[in-house]
Scaffold this motif. Structure first.
Motif, PDB file in Angstrom:
ATOM      1  N   LYS A  92      -6.419   1.842 -28.569  1.00 25.83           N
ATOM      2  CA  LYS A  92      -5.086   1.321 -28.881  1.00 25.83           C
ATOM      3  C   LYS A  92      -4.135   1.573 -27.720  1.00 25.83           C
ATOM      4  O   LYS A  92      -3.291   0.739 -27.394  1.00 25.83           O
ATOM      5  N   LEU A  93      -4.265   2.746 -27.090  1.00 23.04           N
ATOM      6  CA  LEU A  93      -3.400   3.040 -25.946  1.00 23.04           C
ATOM      7  C   LEU A  93      -3.712   2.097 -24.782  1.00 23.04           C
ATOM      8  O   LEU A  93      -2.819   1.691 -24.044  1.00 23.04           O
ATOM      9  N   LYS A  94      -4.999   1.755 -24.650  1.00 22.90           N
ATOM     10  CA  LYS A  94      -5.379   0.847 -23.555  1.00 22.90           C
ATOM     11  C   LYS A  94      -4.684  -0.501 -23.690  1.00 22.90           C
ATOM     12  O   LYS A  94      -4.255  -1.095 -22.702  1.00 22.90           O
ATOM     13  N   VAL A  95      -4.582  -0.982 -24.919  1.00 23.59           N
ATOM     14  CA  VAL A  95      -3.900  -2.262 -25.147  1.00 23.59           C
ATOM     15  C   VAL A  95      -2.458  -2.150 -24.662  1.00 23.59           C
ATOM     16  O   VAL A  95      -1.917  -3.046 -24.008  1.00 23.59           O
ATOM     17  N   GLU A  96      -1.825  -1.021 -24.997  1.00 22.15           N
ATOM     18  CA  GLU A  96      -0.454  -0.758 -24.594  1.00 22.15           C
ATOM     19  C   GLU A  96      -0.360  -0.709 -23.053  1.00 22.15           C
ATOM     20  O   GLU A  96       0.582  -1.230 -22.460  1.00 22.15           O
TER      21      GLU A  96
END
Length: 171
Positions: free
Chosen positions: A79-83
């Motif tokens: 999820k952080l990677k998407v951000e």
């Protein structure tokens, strides 16, 4: 440099914030959650030389996280990677820490609170968006609202209340 500016910004934003730790001028830790919170976790963000044009390295390898299942760590990192993708080219460390803070409940919703070492199935199926198992026979995960709607319709024993399907004739 951009990094210098971001570093100073982070220092001033998080000054006196006990959750924030500067491990080095290009590496930072942030604890999401109070220290006694069983669902607290630590994220570490390190800047490669080409940051922010290239993604920062985000890690959850801190010893602090050793009670968190790897499936959950994986899903948080995803999820952080998407951000990160959305913020490439801009100073994003603050954004990432805040994003993690805002989404703490969501990130950790499948983390069992009692830290039992045996891995139960609920952990394995807890992250629908991680392509670990290619099996199609996974039970549909109901969201909280769906579960609530079901519970409203039935009286907890799974019985529908008498008259739930009666047509309302009296207007």
């Amino acid at each position: 440099s951009v990094l210098q500016m971001e570093l100073e910004a982070l220092r001033s934003i998080y000054e006196g914030d006990l959750c924030f730790r500067e491990l080095s001028p290009v590496s930072f830790q942030y604890r999401i959650g109070e220290s006694g919170d069983p669902k607290a976790f630590l994220i570490e963000v390190s800047w490669p030389e080409t940051y922010p044009q290239t993604a920062p390295v985000i890690s959850m390898d801190a010893f602090f996280n050793n009670t968190i299942s790897s499936a959950i760590k994986q899903s948080i990192l995803e999820k952080l990677k998407v951000e990160v993708e959305a913020n490439l080219g801009t100073a994003m460390t603050y954004t990432l820490f805040e994003y993690a803070k805002d989404n703490k409940e969501l990130f950790m919703e499948n983390q069992p609170v009692n830290t039992v070492t045996s891995v139960s199935n609920s952990i394995a199926t807890g992250t629908p968006d991680v392509p670990t198992s290619k099996k199609k026979d996974k039970k549909e995960q109901l969201s909280k609202t769906q579960k609530r709607k079901l519970a409203d319709k039935t009286d907890n024993k799974g019985e529908l209340p008498r008259g739930w399907n009666w047509v309302d004739v009296i207007k």
